[in-house]
Design an enzyme around this catalytic site. Structure first.
Site, PDB file in Angstrom:
ATOM      1  N   ASN A 209     -31.904  52.649 -51.581  1.00  0.00           N
ATOM      2  CA  ASN A 209     -31.499  51.383 -52.196  1.00  0.00           C
ATOM      3  C   ASN A 209     -32.497  50.849 -53.222  1.00  0.00           C
ATOM      4  O   ASN A 209     -32.119  50.284 -54.243  1.00  0.00           O
ATOM      5  CB  ASN A 209     -31.213  50.329 -51.127  1.00  0.00           C
TER       6      ASN A 209
ATOM      7  N   CYS B 121     -31.921  45.387 -47.784  1.00  0.00           N
ATOM      8  CA  CYS B 121     -31.963  45.051 -46.359  1.00  0.00           C
ATOM      9  C   CYS B 121     -32.218  43.569 -46.129  1.00  0.00           C
ATOM     10  O   CYS B 121     -32.004  43.069 -45.015  1.00  0.00           O
ATOM     11  CB  CYS B 121     -33.026  45.890 -45.643  1.00  0.00           C
TER      12      CYS B 121
ATOM     13  N   GLU C 185     -45.483  46.189 -42.340  1.00  0.00           N
ATOM     14  CA  GLU C 185     -46.042  46.764 -43.552  1.00  0.00           C
ATOM     15  C   GLU C 185     -46.591  45.628 -44.416  1.00  0.00           C
ATOM     16  O   GLU C 185     -46.347  44.454 -44.144  1.00  0.00           O
ATOM     17  CB  GLU C 185     -44.964  47.544 -44.316  1.00  0.00           C
TER      18      GLU C 185
END
Length: 479
Positions: A150, A282, A460
């Site tokens: 994506n 997302c 992250e």
């Protein structure tokens, strides 16, 4: 026809079997390149190269690693238009979006982590009367980075940059659906003279290349972004050998809109948070909860704004480009059909679009707005990952929180209110790793990024990523 190759030990190679996969331009529905259909033999070759390169790379000074990462960033910057066109051609997103978001963010990832490893702190703890403890953070060795389709270069660099900055060597697999900009990145690495074996990119299917990277005992950690079912498989495989794992998975994100919001600002941002990148992010807010006092006003204004959105050839001035693949387009259309069966009403959109000219065979879907569904129905519980949102009215703050938290996911949430106390209350109670108040997609690379529940494992970003890609060692010195 463009021929994409693996990048192993500083060399550009076909797969050992010479097999290839077709790569389709989704806006035209036509093959424009081939990629290696690699297998476990190619992966082992890459792991061997990475393992041989690890010692020298891990002992390289911070300054030298900084120079290499910065050189890659500057080279991408100098070739901005090439990378933008490649990303749009490969993914179907509008070129303006690739130029405004994807490629600049990839450059920022490289620059940020180049600097982060220069400033990554160790710790010391004084034990009174006995001595001093201090911590060392050592790179893990060979790590695997697997990225999705994506935001191809954006998320590819989000993984490899901290891994390399921390002193690891990398075996990476970009999505087979969008491999082009990762290939261009390897061309840059070769040109700036990145030492052979430090970064290795193996193209192919997840079931072969991805699975081989995950299964190898020589790979010490896996960083993966993608679907929850694949993440569940990776987590299980990594558990067998206690391999470190970072998983950024799916989302079914709530957008909670209270009566007292700044309506105009909320409306403009909600259009973005619903349909940017064709809803294939997302972090998109696919479930829109609106307090009843402004529900009808919002619905009418929102549908009117959606009607103005232009879908078409991503090379032109459009708001939305194509869906990434025919398979994914059919999945989205099936969810729209399911919404109708579950009692939903399509307020606008809901169909495949036919675009004239070169894009007549492309994979386009109208931006779609649905109302009348229960917050517990299948469409509101499962990730669609497309230009589809549902509208759900609510009465009270408690109702909104309960419905927002009702899915297995917990990645991101947006809250719209001008009451600061409510903003804090709701943000604390929402099961999401990220909460935006009166905003969406504002990212500071220093902050932790990740989800709760089935949206992932670990975090992250910033020093969180540096910690993941290193092993902590405590040393005690007695007085």
């Amino acid at each position: 026809m463009i021929t994409i190759q693996n990048y192993i030990n500083g060399q550009f190679l076909d797969s050992g079997s010479k097999k290839t996969l077709e790569n389709i331009n989704p806006s035209q529905g036509k093959v424009f390149s081939t990629i290696p259909d690699s297998d476990s033999t190619d992966v082992e070759q890459a792991i061997h190269a990475a393992n041989n390169a690890f010692l020298d790379w891990s002992l390289l000074s911070f300054e030298k690693r900084f120079d290499y990462l910065l050189a890659i960033a500057h080279m991408i910057e100098a070739r901005m238009d090439n990378f933008v066109q490649a990303e749009s051609m490969d993914n179907g997103k509008p070129t303006w979006l690739a130029k405004q978001a994807d490629i600049p963010r990839a450059i920022s990832n490289l620059k940020f982590f180049a600097a982060a490893q220069m400033n990554f702190p160790s710790e010391s703890h004084h034990t009174p009367g006995q001595g001093l403890n201090y911590t060392l953070r050592k790179p893990l060795g060979v790590v695997g980075c697997i990225s999705p389709w994506n935001l191809p270069l954006y998320l590819f660099t989000w993984k490899i940059a901290p891994a390399l900055a921390a002193g690891n060597t990398v075996v990476a697999k970009p999505s087979e659906v969008t491999p082009y900009t990762a290939y261009l990145l390897t061309k840059v690495c070769a040109e700036i003279g990145l030492p052979a074996g430090v970064l290795n990119v193996v193209h192919g299917l997840g079931s072969t290349v991805g699975a081989s990277i995950v299964a190898s005992p020589k790979v010490k950690a896996i960083a993966f972004t993608g679907g929850t079912s694949t993440g569940r498989y990776i987590n299980g495989e990594c558990a067998k050998t206690f391999k470190k794992v970072s998983l950024e998975l799916g989302g079914k994100n709530p957008n909670i809109i209270f009566n007292d919001c700044n309506f105009d600002e909320m409306l403009a941002t909600t259009i973005r948070s619903s349909f940017t990148n064709q809803g294939q992010i997302c972090l998109c807010g696919s479930r829109i909860f609106v307090q009843k006092g402004i529900y009808e006003q919002f619905k009418n204004a929102f549908v009117s704004k959606v009607r103005e959105l232009k879908v078409g050839d991503p090379r032109t001035e459009v708001n939305l480009g194509s869906i990434v693949s025919e398979v994914h387009m059919e999945k989205i259309l099936n969810y729209i059909d399911l919404a109708k069966k579950e009692g939903g009403s399509i307020l606008i959109g809901g169909n495949r679009l036919s675009i004239e000219g070169e894009c007549k065979d492309g994979f386009f879907i109208q931006p779609t707005v649905i109302e009348g569904l229960s917050h517990l129905c299948q469409v509101n519980q499962e990730e669609i990952f497309g230009p589809v949102v549902t509208l759900i009215p609510f009465d009270t703050e408690e109702d909104a929180i309960e419905m927002a938290n009702s899915t297995p996911y917990g990645l991101a949430c947006t809250i719209w209110t001008d009451t600061i106390q409510r903003a804090h209350r709701v943000a604390e109670k929402i099961d999401s790793g990220i909460v935006w108040v009166n905003s969406w997609m504002v990212r500071d690379l220093r902050t932790p990024f990740g989800g709760m529940k089935e949206s992932g494992v670990g975090r992250e970003g910033g020093f969180e990523a540096m910690r993941f890609f290193t092993e902590t060692k405590n040393v005690f010195i007695k007085y």
